[in-house]
Scaffold this motif. Structure first.
Motif, PDB file in Angstrom:
ATOM      1  N   GLU A 301      15.625 -20.441  22.825  1.00 10.57           N
ATOM      2  CA  GLU A 301      15.209 -22.038  22.822  1.00 10.57           C
ATOM      3  C   GLU A 301      16.587 -22.587  21.767  1.00 10.57           C
ATOM      4  N   LYS A 302      16.607 -24.284  21.845  1.00  9.49           N
ATOM      5  CA  LYS A 302      17.668 -24.419  20.725  1.00  9.49           C
ATOM      6  C   LYS A 302      17.233 -24.601  19.093  1.00  9.49           C
ATOM      7  N   MET A 303      15.939 -24.750  19.045  1.00 16.49           N
ATOM      8  CA  MET A 303      15.157 -25.556  17.030  1.00 16.49           C
ATOM      9  C   MET A 303      14.796 -23.923  16.890  1.00 16.49           C
ATOM     10  N   LYS A 304      15.078 -22.810  17.560  1.00 17.96           N
ATOM     11  CA  LYS A 304      14.084 -21.563  17.255  1.00 17.96           C
ATOM     12  C   LYS A 304      14.469 -20.682  16.909  1.00 17.96           C
ATOM     13  N   MET A 305      14.796 -20.399  15.550  1.00 11.07           N
ATOM     14  CA  MET A 305      15.995 -18.265  15.102  1.00 11.07           C
ATOM     15  C   MET A 305      14.163 -17.936  14.853  1.00 11.07           C
ATOM     16  N   THR A 306      14.290 -16.824  15.929  1.00  7.90           N
ATOM     17  CA  THR A 306      13.407 -15.642  16.033  1.00  7.90           C
ATOM     18  C   THR A 306      13.545 -14.561  16.289  1.00  7.90           C
ATOM     19  N   VAL A 307      13.605 -13.879  14.769  1.00  9.75           N
ATOM     20  CA  VAL A 307      14.067 -12.420  14.308  1.00  9.75           C
ATOM     21  C   VAL A 307      12.955 -11.463  14.195  1.00  9.75           C
ATOM     22  N   HIS A 308      13.553 -10.378  15.089  1.00  7.60           N
ATOM     23  CA  HIS A 308      13.057  -9.405  15.698  1.00  7.60           C
ATOM     24  C   HIS A 308      12.892  -8.330  14.592  1.00  7.60           C
ATOM     25  N   ALA A 309      11.955  -8.958  13.490  1.00  2.63           N
ATOM     26  CA  ALA A 309      12.791  -7.850  12.688  1.00  2.63           C
ATOM     27  C   ALA A 309      12.329  -6.529  12.601  1.00  2.63           C
ATOM     28  N   GLY A 316       7.512  -8.631   9.734  1.00  2.75           N
ATOM     29  CA  GLY A 316       8.509  -9.678   9.607  1.00  2.75           C
ATOM     30  C   GLY A 316       7.415 -10.058   8.596  1.00  2.75           C
ATOM     31  N   THR A 317       5.986  -9.367   7.848  1.00  2.00           N
ATOM     32  CA  THR A 317       5.568 -10.196   7.391  1.00  2.00           C
ATOM     33  C   THR A 317       6.176  -9.180   6.207  1.00  2.00           C
ATOM     34  N   GLN A 318       7.164  -8.801   6.081  1.00  2.00           N
ATOM     35  CA  GLN A 318       8.025  -8.437   4.801  1.00  2.00           C
ATOM     36  C   GLN A 318       8.825  -8.953   4.949  1.00  2.00           C
ATOM     37  N   LEU A 319       9.555  -9.489   5.687  1.00  2.00           N
ATOM     38  CA  LEU A 319      11.029  -9.873   5.824  1.00  2.00           C
ATOM     39  C   LEU A 319      10.322 -11.512   5.629  1.00  2.00           C
ATOM     40  N   ALA A 320       9.211 -12.175   6.094  1.00  2.75           N
ATOM     41  CA  ALA A 320       9.262 -13.381   5.499  1.00  2.75           C
ATOM     42  C   ALA A 320       9.040 -13.466   4.071  1.00  2.75           C
ATOM     43  N   ARG A 324      11.094 -15.685   1.044  1.00  2.00           N
ATOM     44  CA  ARG A 324      10.040 -17.091   0.753  1.00  2.00           C
ATOM     45  C   ARG A 324      10.652 -16.380  -0.756  1.00  2.00           C
ATOM     46  N   ALA A 325      10.937 -15.427  -1.136  1.00  2.00           N
ATOM     47  CA  ALA A 325      11.652 -14.823  -2.522  1.00  2.00           C
ATOM     48  C   ALA A 325      13.421 -15.809  -2.794  1.00  2.00           C
ATOM     49  N   GLY A 326      13.504 -16.248  -1.486  1.00  2.00           N
ATOM     50  CA  GLY A 326      14.804 -16.659  -1.518  1.00  2.00           C
ATOM     51  C   GLY A 326      15.199 -17.842  -1.232  1.00  2.00           C
ATOM     52  N   GLY A 327      13.618 -18.940  -1.589  1.00  2.00           N
ATOM     53  CA  GLY A 327      13.209 -20.401  -1.397  1.00  2.00           C
ATOM     54  C   GLY A 327      13.311 -20.743   0.345  1.00  2.00           C
ATOM     55  N   ILE A 328      13.213 -20.053   0.562  1.00  2.00           N
ATOM     56  CA  ILE A 328      12.876 -20.342   2.024  1.00  2.00           C
ATOM     57  C   ILE A 328      11.316 -19.926   3.196  1.00  2.00           C
ATOM     58  N   GLU A 329      10.362 -20.890   4.179  1.00  2.00           N
ATOM     59  CA  GLU A 329       9.417 -20.323   3.708  1.00  2.00           C
ATOM     60  C   GLU A 329       9.227 -21.015   5.338  1.00  2.00           C
ATOM     61  N   PRO A 330       9.195 -19.791   6.019  1.00  6.04           N
ATOM     62  CA  PRO A 330       9.263 -19.861   7.505  1.00  6.04           C
ATOM     63  C   PRO A 330       8.311 -20.283   7.968  1.00  6.04           C
ATOM     64  N   GLU A 331       8.682 -20.603   9.332  1.00  8.00           N
ATOM     65  CA  GLU A 331       7.336 -20.860  10.551  1.00  8.00           C
ATOM     66  C   GLU A 331       5.953 -19.857  10.815  1.00  8.00           C
ATOM     67  N   TYR A 332       6.152 -18.797  10.444  1.00  2.51           N
ATOM     68  CA  TYR A 332       5.304 -17.430  11.101  1.00  2.51           C
ATOM     69  C   TYR A 332       6.244 -16.120  11.292  1.00  2.51           C
ATOM     70  N   SER A 333       5.100 -15.596  10.762  1.00  2.00           N
ATOM     71  CA  SER A 333       5.453 -13.703  10.266  1.00  2.00           C
ATOM     72  C   SER A 333       4.697 -13.585  11.084  1.00  2.00           C
ATOM     73  N   ASP A 334       4.296 -11.937  11.523  1.00  2.00           N
ATOM     74  CA  ASP A 334       3.033 -11.218  11.834  1.00  2.00           C
ATOM     75  C   ASP A 334       3.991  -9.957  11.799  1.00  2.00           C
ATOM     76  N   VAL A 339       9.154 -16.837  13.114  1.00  2.00           N
ATOM     77  CA  VAL A 339      10.076 -17.664  13.764  1.00  2.00           C
ATOM     78  C   VAL A 339       9.905 -18.823  12.317  1.00  2.00           C
ATOM     79  N   LEU A 340      11.439 -19.222  12.810  1.00  2.00           N
ATOM     80  CA  LEU A 340      12.361 -19.833  11.706  1.00  2.00           C
ATOM     81  C   LEU A 340      12.884 -21.206  13.099  1.00  2.00           C
ATOM     82  N   MET A 341      11.456 -22.831  12.434  1.00  2.00           N
ATOM     83  CA  MET A 341      11.512 -23.363  13.270  1.00  2.00           C
ATOM     84  C   MET A 341      12.687 -24.430  12.284  1.00  2.00           C
TER      85      MET A 341
END
Ligand SMILES: Cc1ncc(COP(=O)(O)O)c(C=O)c1O
Length: 445
Positions: A301-309, A316-320, A324-334, A339-341
């Motif tokens: 998808e052109k508007m999504k960046m999904t990292v296979h953490a 995914g939860t650890q990476l998310a 967050r500690a770097g000031g970034i809120e992702p869309e989703y993690s498991d 997933v970053l939108m």
């Protein structure tokens, strides 16, 4: 008028009219938006009988998407999904209606099947998958299932939550040949009509689709579209509003309607397409930077960046949490993915922050995971029969072989692990644990 709903409401709010009508704040400042929050007063049209400003705005939006009709929803794609299935039910000759669908549906699909008493035939991916969010189904699988008969409707979620597109064009051709309507949950893909190459389901031959405008367009939460394509039976357009009204409040939000209206103006002006092109380039170059850093990405998808953490040494939860500690809120993690939108409001600085933050996190060897594979389930009752009878809450450990009463979804993005009427197996218990679900409602059988 180019944004008729907004222009009407602004003029009304400046008219000094004494408001003896809902909403209760009477347009006086409270949260700051009250002046524009009205109800279906004279001149403001009716959402479910739209012949005035709402109808005009919807028609303009239909033109922008190339659909025969576009209906506004102020209650998200959730309402549109129920409506699409309701429309097909109303026009289906079979006594019971069966829908063929890959398993990665949103909860709204199950709710619709319960409310409309539909039967479901699931399609599972040929390649094993460990995530409930994706289901890589080939057009041939649809063709094969349709050739067996007994299917009244096909339903596909594309793009899925992880950013994978299904081959809607091929599936649409197969459905047309079988004379079965194709519905697409395009909640995440409203923007796809405005890419250089239009890959929106309406352009690819689907009969109907829903788009959550609020997910990828500049629109308030709750704003969504139900599109009916020019190739769909005319009867679908005729009954659409009345079916939609069955699933909606009689007090639609005019704030959301105005944001849909203003968004439509932007889509038609070409301003959105231009901004989208710039954002798509930024997403692509951000993806390239992340790949160069060693991150494993998935989805097209052109508007999504999904990292296979989990393939990079983290859940995914650890990476998310690190993001967050770097000031970034992702869309989703498991346990597996983050997933970053992206959207047109993201700036180059946002993407730089992401690549710099990810660049500071070392990519490690893949985690050793033994996540359960998603497997076909056994159904003993229809979703409706099971969902609409008394049930009790059971500990997961004591639920083996019981019948699921209330569908259990992974918490965000609301994709079912077990559906009402299915028997709870060892595999299902493992998957529920994976999503940290430890109790569920079962029948007294
Ligand atoms: C694939 C999918 N379909 C439908 C929906 C429901 O959309 P809405 O929140 O607009 O009702 C969602 C919500 O996240 C979703 O992810």
């Amino acid at each position: 008028m180019s944004a008729p709903i907004n222009e009407f409401v602004r003029a009304y709010s400046q008219s000094g009219t004494v408001r003896f009508h809902m909403p209760g704040h009477k347009g006086r400042a409270f949260h700051g938006l009250e002046a524009l929050d009205i109800t279906e007063i004279s001149g403001a049209d009716y959402l479910y009988d739209a012949r005035g400003i709402i109808g005009q705005s919807e028609a303009q939006t239909a033109q922008a998407f190339g659909s025969a009709a576009t209906l506004y929803s102020t209650e998200g794609s959730s309402q549109c999904i129920k409506t699409m299935l309701g429309i097909v039910r109303q026009n289906c000759r079979s006594e019971r209606m069966t829908v063929l669908a890959p398993r990665n549906v949103h909860k709204a699909f199950i709710d619709a099947c319960i409310l409309l008493d539909l039967d479901i035939k699931w399609l599972y991916p040929l390649q094993p998958t460990t995530s409930v969010c994706c289901a890589d189904i080939t057009p041939e699988q649809f063709e094969q299932a349709l050739s067996q008969g007994g299917i009244d409707c096909c339903y596909v979620t594309s793009p899925d939550y992880l950013g994978n597109f299904a081959d809607i064009g091929s599936i649409a051709r197969i459905c047309k040949a079988a004379n079965v309507p194709l519905l697409v949950d395009n909640a995440h893909g409203a923007y796809t009509a405005f890419l250089k190459q239009n890959v929106h389901p309406v352009a690819l031959g689907a009969d109907m689709c829903c788009d959550s405008a609020h997910k990828t367009l500049p629109c308030y939460t709750g704003g969504a579209y139900l599109h009916i394509s020019k190739g769909a039976p005319e009867a679908f357009v005729k009954c659409a509003k009345s079916v939609m009204s069955m699933f909606g409040s009689t007090s639609p939000s005019y704030l959301i309607l105005q944001s849909l209206d203003l968004c439509s103006e932007m889509l038609r002006s070409g301003e959105f397409s231009k901004a989208l092109e710039t954002t798509a380039d930024m997403v692509e170059s951000c993806k390239q930077s992340l790949l160069a850093q060693g991150w494993v990405l998935c989805g097209n998808e052109k508007m999504k960046m999904t990292v296979h953490a989990s393939r990079c040494g983290y859940t995914g939860t650890q990476l998310a949490d690190m993001l967050r500690a770097g000031g970034i809120e992702p869309e989703y993690s498991d346990t597996e993915y983050v997933v970053l939108m992206a959207g047109i409001s993201n700036t180059q600085a946002d993407f730089d922050t992401l690549t710099q933050t990810m660049g500071r996190i070392p990519v490690k060897a893949p985690l050793k995971t033994d996540l359960p594979i998603i497997k076909p389930t056994r159904r003993v009752l229809s979703a409706r029969q099971a969902a609409l009878q008394p049930s009790y809450t059971a500990d997961l450990e004591k639920s083996l072989d019981k019948v699921c009463a209330l569908t259990v979804t992974s918490c965000q993005p609301s994709v079912p692990v077990v559906v009402s009427g299915e028997v709870i197996s060892e595999d299902i218990i493992k998957i529920l644990k994976r999503y940290s679900i430890f109790s569920l409602n079962v029948l007294y059988l």
